[in-house]
Write an enzyme that holds these catalytic residues in place. Structure first.
Site, PDB file in Angstrom:
ATOM      1  N   LYS A  61      -2.082  88.482  34.060  1.00  0.00           N
ATOM      2  CA  LYS A  61      -0.925  88.290  34.946  1.00  0.00           C
ATOM      3  C   LYS A  61      -1.392  87.361  36.050  1.00  0.00           C
ATOM      4  O   LYS A  61      -2.134  87.745  36.946  1.00  0.00           O
ATOM      5  CB  LYS A  61      -0.460  89.629  35.524  1.00  0.00           C
ATOM      6  N   GLU A  90       3.241  79.878  32.703  1.00  0.00           N
ATOM      7  CA  GLU A  90       2.938  79.817  34.129  1.00  0.00           C
ATOM      8  C   GLU A  90       2.172  78.532  34.395  1.00  0.00           C
ATOM      9  O   GLU A  90       1.465  78.022  33.519  1.00  0.00           O
ATOM     10  CB  GLU A  90       2.059  80.997  34.554  1.00  0.00           C
TER      11      GLU A  90
END
Length: 501
Positions: free
Chosen positions: A209, A258
Site C-alpha cells: 500500500k 499508483e
C-alpha cells in the site's frame, strides 16, 4: 417541458429529509416527469454539478449580477442548461463582461428560490443529499432498471447524467468500457488486522500500500492518456509516465495503479510533492521530480475487456502488459509470508499493505470488502467543517479543526470530533491562507467552511459520545495530511467509524 422551479422544489424536499427512501422517491418523481432530453440536465442540477462544469463565476460575480428576483417562475430546465452552456463557452477579450451579462440575465429571470439554488449550484455549495448513491437508486426507480445494471453503467461512463439518460432510454447494455473514457476506480475498505484480512479474503493477493497518487492510464498505440482518481486528466503534466507506457509491450490497455516520486535512495517522497506534479507542465519541474508508476490492475488488454474477470486473471494480464512495473506483492501467501511482505513495505517507507480477493471482479466506484487496506495505524479521510482561531504561539492562525464523516444517505457531513494535533507551522499557515476561500460564515472564535476539503486523520479508535451529532467521538485524532485528490463524496462514512466501536 419541465420547469426549473420543479427541480428547485425537489432539491428543497431532498434537503429537508434524512430519510433515504424519501430522497429516492422525490428524485425519481422528477426524473419520471422530465422529457428524455431534459434528464441529463436535471440529474446534473440535483447532483450539485452543472453539465458544463466550472463556468468561471464565483460568489462575488454572482452577487454583483443577481438583481431583483422575478415574482413568478418562468424558467425551464432547457433554458437554464442552455444559458449555462452559453456562459461556459465565453472566452477571449471581454469574456468577463460578457459572462456577467449572461449570468445577470439568467438570475434576473429567476425567482428568489431559483436564485439561491443557482448560486449554490455554480459555487459548488449545493449539498442537498442527492449524492451519487442516492441518485443511482432514484435512476433505477424511475427507469425500472435493476440497480446493479445502473451502477455498472455509471462505473463505466463515470457520469451520472449520461447514466440516467441511458437507463430511462433502456440502453444500459450499450454502455461499455471505452478506451479513452476513464472508469471510476475501485476503492478499498479499512481492514482490522492482517490476519483477519488474509483469512476473510482467501485466496488473496497481498501487495504494497503505497503513499502515492492513484492513476488510471489508457493506451491505444502511441496515444496515451492519464487520469487521477477523480477522473481529472493530467496527461500533459506527466510526460515521463506517458513515454513509459508508450514503450510497454502491448498495443492497447487500461491500467490502474499508483504513481509517486522517490528519493535518491528509493524511498517515497512526501505525498504533497507527488501531487504537486499534477498541476505542472513546466519542463524544469518535471525533470526535478520524476514520477514512477506502479500498476496493480488491468481492465483491458489488446482488444479484450477484463473488468468482469476475476482478479487472478486480471493480474496475469497485468504482468504481460507492464512487466517489471507491477506493484510488489505475493499471491496466495501464508500468514507468515504476508507478514514478511508487510514488514518489507513498512521498511521501504510505505503505508502498509492491500489484501485483495483473487476471485473478485472490478467493482468500480465502490468501497467494498473485496479490497482491504491494512496499516499500522487507523487512518480515515474526513471533511473539514470549520477551524478555530489558535491560542498562544498559534494566535492569529486557524488551528483546531472540526471534522465530519460522510452521511451515506446523502445528508451533510456528520461532525465526529476536533483536533489540532499534527499541524506543522507550514500547515497552519496554509490553513489560515486557504480556508477563507471556502468560508460559509464565522463567529468570534470559528471560521465555518463549505464541505470541500478532505483531510486524512490518524486515530486510536472511537468512543460513544453525546457531544457530537454522530453519537461517537474520535480518540487521539491527529492530522496526517490533506487529500487534494479526494472530494467530500469520497470521505469515510459515519457507519465506517461506528464500526470501530
Amino acid at each position: 417541458m419541465l420547469r426549473f422551479a420543479d427541480v428547485v422544489a425537489v432539491s428543497s424536499t431532498v434537503s429537508a429529509t434524512r430519510s433515504r427512501l424519501a430522497k429516492v422517491d422525490a428524485l425519481a418523481g422528477v426524473l419520471t416527469a422530465a422529457d428524455p432530453d431534459e434528464v441529463p440536465a436535471v440529474v446534473a442540477f440535483l447532483a450539485g454539478a452543472p453539465r458544463q462544469g466550472r463556468i468561471g463565476a464565483g460568489w462575488r460575480t454572482l452577487a454583483a449580477v443577481a438583481g431583483q428576483p422575478a415574482d413568478s417562475p418562468t424558467l425551464t430546465v432547457r433554458a437554464v442548461d442552455a444559458a449555462l452552456g452559453e456562459v461556459a463557452a465565453v472566452s477571449g477579450s471581454g469574456s468577463t463582461a460578457r459572462r456577467a451579462d449572461l449570468l445577470g440575465g439568467l438570475l434576473t429571470a429567476a425567482t428568489a428560490d431559483e436564485q439561491r439554488f443557482l448560486r449554490a449550484l455554480l459555487t459548488g455549495e449545493l449539498r442537498q443529499g442527492a449524492l451519487e448513491g442516492v441518485m443511482l437508486d432514484a435512476i433505477a426507480r424511475a427507469s425500472g432498471q435493476p440497480g446493479p445494471a445502473v451502477r455498472r453503467a455509471f462505473m463505466l461512463s463515470g457520469r451520472l447524467p449520461e447514466t440516467a439518460a441511458a437507463a430511462l432510454a433502456g440502453t444500459l447494455d450499450d454502455v461499455r468500457l471505452e478506451l479513452g473514457r476513464p472508469v471510476r476506480p475501485m476503492l478499498a475498505s479499512p481492514g482490522a488486522t492482517l490476519a483477519d484480512a488474509v483469512a476473510d479474503l482467501s485466496p488473496c493477493l497481498v501487495e504494497y500500500k503505497m503513499d502515492g497518487a492513484r492513476i488510471q492510464v489508457h493506451k491505444r498505440g502511441a496515444d496515451v492518456r492519464v487520469w487521477t482518481r477523480t477522473l481529472r486528466e493530467i496527461t500533459g503534466s506527466v510526460p515521463e509516465l506517458v513515454e513509459l507506457v508508450r514503450g510497454l509491450p502491448c498495443a492497447a490497455a487500461v491500467l490502474d495503479g499508483e504513481t509517486l516520486a522517490l528519493t535518491d535512495d528509493g524511498r517515497p517522497r512526501p505525498f504533497q510533492e507527488t501531487m504537486s506534479r499534477f498541476g505542472s507542465t513546466v519542463e524544469e519541474q518535471v525533470r526535478a521530480l520524476l514520477l514512477r508508476p506502479y500498476f496493480f490492475d488491468c481492465l483491458h488488454l489488446d482488444g479484450e475487456d477484463l473488468i468482469d474477470e476475476p482478479l487472478r486473471v486480471r493480474t496475469a494480464a497485468l504482468r504481460r502488459a507492464v512487466g517489471d512495473h507491477v506493484i510488489p506483492g505475493v499471491a496466495e501467501p501464508t500468514l507468515e509470508q504476508a507478514e514478511e511482505l508487510t514488514s518489507a513495505a513498512l521498511d521501504a517507507g510505505h503505508e502498509g499493505v492491500m489484501v485483495k480477493d483473487l476471485d473478485s471482479t472490478y467493482q468500480a466506484g465502490r468501497r467494498g470488502k473485496a479490497w482491504q487496506k491494512v496499516k499500522p495505524v487507523h487512518t480515515f479521510d474526513l471533511v473539514v467543517l470549520a477551524a478555530e482561531w489558535g491560542h498562544g504561539r498559534r494566535t492569529g492562525t486557524l488551528s483546531n479543526l472540526h471534522l465530519g464523516a460522510r452521511d451515506p444517505d446523502g445528508g451533510p457531513p456528520v461532525m465526529v470530533g476536533k483536533t489540532f494535533k499534527g499541524l506543522t507551522d507550514e500547515l497552519l499557515a496554509w490553513q489560515t491562507r486557504t480556508f477563507p476561500e471556502f468560508e460559509s460564515h464565522r463567529d468570534d472564535w470559528t471560521v465555518y467552511l463549505r464541505p470541500h476539503l478532505v483531510v486524512e486523520i490518524a486515530l486510536d479508535g472511537v468512543q460513544v459520545s453525546t457531544r457530537y451529532p454522530g453519537g461517537i467521538a474520535l480518540r487521539f485524532a491527529r492530522v496526517v495530511r490533506y487529500r487534494p485528490d479526494k472530494t467530500p463524496e469520497e470521505a469515510d462514512t459515519i457507519d465506517t467509524l461506528r464500526g470501530l466501536l
